[in-house]
Design an enzyme around this catalytic site. Structure first.
Site, PDB file in Angstrom:
ATOM      1  N   ASP A  12      -2.971   6.087  40.714  1.00  0.00           N
ATOM      2  CA  ASP A  12      -4.224   6.735  40.270  1.00  0.00           C
ATOM      3  C   ASP A  12      -4.050   8.100  39.588  1.00  0.00           C
ATOM      4  O   ASP A  12      -4.797   9.045  39.901  1.00  0.00           O
ATOM      5  CB  ASP A  12      -5.189   6.874  41.464  1.00  0.00           C
ATOM      6  N   LYS A 110      -8.141  -1.441  40.700  1.00  0.00           N
ATOM      7  CA  LYS A 110      -8.613  -1.678  42.074  1.00  0.00           C
ATOM      8  C   LYS A 110      -9.929  -0.949  42.287  1.00  0.00           C
ATOM      9  O   LYS A 110     -10.222   0.022  41.591  1.00  0.00           O
ATOM     10  CB  LYS A 110      -7.570  -1.210  43.082  1.00  0.00           C
ATOM     11  N   CYS A 155      -5.146   7.170  48.706  1.00  0.00           N
ATOM     12  CA  CYS A 155      -4.625   5.954  48.078  1.00  0.00           C
ATOM     13  C   CYS A 155      -3.112   5.815  48.181  1.00  0.00           C
ATOM     14  O   CYS A 155      -2.609   4.699  48.329  1.00  0.00           O
ATOM     15  CB  CYS A 155      -5.109   5.870  46.637  1.00  0.00           C
TER      16      CYS A 155
HETATM   17  C1  VGL Z   1      -8.913   7.921  45.853  1.00  0.00           C
HETATM   18  C2  VGL Z   1     -10.793   8.616  46.966  1.00  0.00           C
HETATM   19  C3  VGL Z   1     -11.551   7.698  46.285  1.00  0.00           C
HETATM   20  C4  VGL Z   1      -7.442   8.077  45.639  1.00  0.00           C
HETATM   21  C5  VGL Z   1      -9.650   6.982  45.169  1.00  0.00           C
HETATM   22  O1  VGL Z   1      -6.945   7.667  44.567  1.00  0.00           O
HETATM   23  O2  VGL Z   1      -6.774   8.621  46.543  1.00  0.00           O
HETATM   24  N1  VGL Z   1      -9.481   8.713  46.756  1.00  0.00           N
HETATM   25  N2  VGL Z   1     -10.978   6.887  45.387  1.00  0.00           N
END
Ligand code: VGL
Ligand code: ZN
Length: 202
Positions: A12, A110, A155
């Protein structure tokens, strides 16, 4: 066929998790040069991309009178509510422009189902619904995974723990990650990773 056993998983590294983004992680962009270098050293690279519909149930704005960073009970367990982030097709959902994309063998999206969040790259937050990543890696003969990216305590940690439970040898490079650190989440995530057999490295 050349045997490949090692993969780099980049979690991410998107605009919304970097400074200026909707759910900015402090120093999130600082890790990018190291991740780019690792892509040149490790034979397989997988990038993940948080990819939510506008009506995603993890957004506080989709729950009347709920505050961002509060926790609600969902059918699959407790869920932190976040500011709206990584909305499909928006600039915030794009990879940070400094991240090298060309070396990636696979880009895994995702969190695209409105009713359930997906922190882990392997399972949605019900811990049951698979993303398909384990099968992809196993079919390619990958056994050893190196995790980097954002956020370390959400994540990255959930992905690393699932990977260890699935039988992969797992290392997290903490220096190539940054954390949100919400109510002690970083220390809790570190402990949970170690308990799952994940190696924490610099
Ligand atoms: C994430 C919170 C919400 C992450 C993704 O990538 O850690 N954290 N969505
Ligand atoms: Zn998300």
């Amino acid at each position: 066929m050349t045997e490949v056993t090692e993969a780099l998983i980049v979690i991410d590294v998107q605009n919304d998790f970097c400074p200026g983004g909707a759910l900015a992680v402090a120093g999130g962009d600082e890790i990018i040069p190291r991740i780019n270098a690792l892509m040149q050293e490790i034979p397989v690279t997988v990038l993940t991309q948080d990819w939510h519909p506008e009506d995603h149930s993890s957004f506080a704005s989709n729950h009347p009178s709920a505050e961002p960073f509060s926790v609600i009970e969902m059918p699959y367990g407790p869920q932190t509510l976040w500011p709206a982030h990584c909305v499909q097709g928006n600039a915030g959902a794009a990879f940070h422009p400094a991240l090298t994309l060309d070396p990636a063998d696979m880009i895994l999206r995702k969190g695209f189902r409105a009713a359930i969040d997906s922190y882990s790259a392997f399972y949605e937050n019900d811990h049951v619904t698979p993303t398909g990543l384990a099968g992809y890696l196993r079919e390619r003969g990958v056994t050893d995974l190196t995790f980097t990216g954002l956020a370390l305590d959400f994540c990255v940690a959930w992905s690393a723990i699932d990977a260890a439970k699935l039988g992969f040898t797992v290392r997290v490079l903490e220096g190539a990650c940054r954390a949100i650190d919400l109510n002690g989440s970083l220390e809790a995530a570190r402990k949970a990773m170690v308990a799952a057999g994940v190696t924490l490295a610099k």
